[in-house]
Write an enzyme that holds these catalytic residues in place. Structure first.
Site, mmCIF file in Angstrom:
data_model
loop_
_atom_site.group_PDB
_atom_site.id
_atom_site.type_symbol
_atom_site.label_atom_id
_atom_site.label_comp_id
_atom_site.label_asym_id
_atom_site.label_seq_id
_atom_site.Cartn_x
_atom_site.Cartn_y
_atom_site.Cartn_z
ATOM 1 N N MET A 69 1.793 -2.569 1.384
ATOM 2 C CA MET A 69 0.745 -3.179 1.746
ATOM 3 C C MET A 69 -0.260 -2.015 1.253
ATOM 4 S SD MET A 69 2.343 -3.485 5.962
ATOM 5 C CE MET A 69 0.921 -4.847 5.694
ATOM 6 N N SER A 70 -1.117 -2.234 1.443
ATOM 7 C CA SER A 70 -2.592 -1.906 0.868
ATOM 8 C C SER A 70 -2.695 -0.939 2.173
ATOM 9 C CB SER A 70 -3.987 -2.211 -0.105
ATOM 10 O OG SER A 70 -3.292 -3.064 -0.953
ATOM 11 N N ARG A 71 -4.088 0.448 2.312
ATOM 12 C CA ARG A 71 -4.505 1.431 3.230
ATOM 13 C C ARG A 71 -5.004 0.071 3.819
ATOM 14 N NH1 ARG A 71 -7.349 5.737 2.820
ATOM 15 N NH2 ARG A 71 -7.614 4.373 0.634
ATOM 16 N N ARG A 78 -11.906 -4.227 0.151
ATOM 17 C CA ARG A 78 -12.835 -5.941 -0.699
ATOM 18 C C ARG A 78 -13.245 -7.178 0.270
ATOM 19 N NH1 ARG A 78 -7.409 -2.430 -2.175
ATOM 20 N NH2 ARG A 78 -6.216 -4.395 -1.193
#
Length: 229
Positions: A69-71, A78
């Site tokens: 999972m992205s930070r 984004r």
């Protein structure tokens, strides 16, 4: 769980969400719609159970199949760069846990999220349903060569890095649409490849304008469907 314990847990989660919002603001995020979307998306509901105590930290978390999972700060940046409107149709490449699709669903009219690992696609779909994101769906498909029957999209986001903007995705952009992806830069032997966040805007005449939004960190996109998992 007793009523008292439930109240303590709810209070703790409220404080953790408030702390995350403060982290996002301190990182320079200012778009109120994005901040509200991040606040309304419970990250702990999309994180693996063993990492739920870390869900509101600004950390990437492993989710299986070698993916993460992205930070939250990176995801929010984004989303802010895409400038998503309520009427937009959004395509996400890389469903992962479903967290990104859930946040996108707070901003857009419809979200289609593609995932090359069938296990992750199934789990993401289950989590989106449990979250009540009726306008978002996760599909087992190759995000770099999406099914043409999906149609066209106003916004496309690739949650991975690629060597160049995938032609198949550019073809799916509507006039006035935007594609966001990370471009891998060539690295010297032994060095880690670096990525730049790139936004492609398509005008009404179909012409593309590229904007470099600076450095980012995203894992490499892999073409095709996973043969297992």
């Amino acid at each position: 769980m007793t009523e008292e314990a439930g109240a303590r847990q709810a209070s703790q989660q409220f404080e953790e969400r408030a702390a995350l919002l403060l982290t996002l603001r301190q990182a320079g995020l200012r778009d109120l719609s994005v901040l509200r979307a991040m606040e309304a998306t419970p990250r702990e509901a999309f994180a693996p159970y063993r990492f739920r105590d870390l869900a509101y930290r600004n950390l990437s978390l492993p989710i299986g199949c070698g993916q993460t999972m992205s930070r939250p700060v990176e995801l929010a940046r984004r989303l802010e760069a895409l400038k998503i409107g309520r009427g937009h149709r959004v395509l996400e490449v890389g469903a992962g846990s479903g967290y990104g699709a859930a946040a996108l669903a707070q901003l857009a009219n419809e979200v289609v999220s593609l995932e090359r690992f069938e296990t992750l696609a199934i789990e993401a779909s289950r989590r989106l349903t449990a979250h009540g994101a009726a306008n978002a769906k996760a599909i087992f498909a190759d995000g770099l060569d999406p099914p043409r029957e999906l149609g066209r999209f106003d916004r496309i986001i690739v949650q991975a890095s690629v060597g160049a903007a995938p032609a198949a995705l550019i073809q799916m952009l509507t006039p006035g649409g935007a594609l966001l992806f990370a471009r891998r830069e060539h690295a010297q032997a032994g060095a880690r490849a670096k990525e730049r966040l790139i936004k492609l805007d398509r005008n009404e005449d179909g012409e593309l304008r590229e904007t470099d939004l600076g450095p980012c960190r995203l894992g490499p996109a892999i073409p095709g469907l996973a043969q297992a998992l």
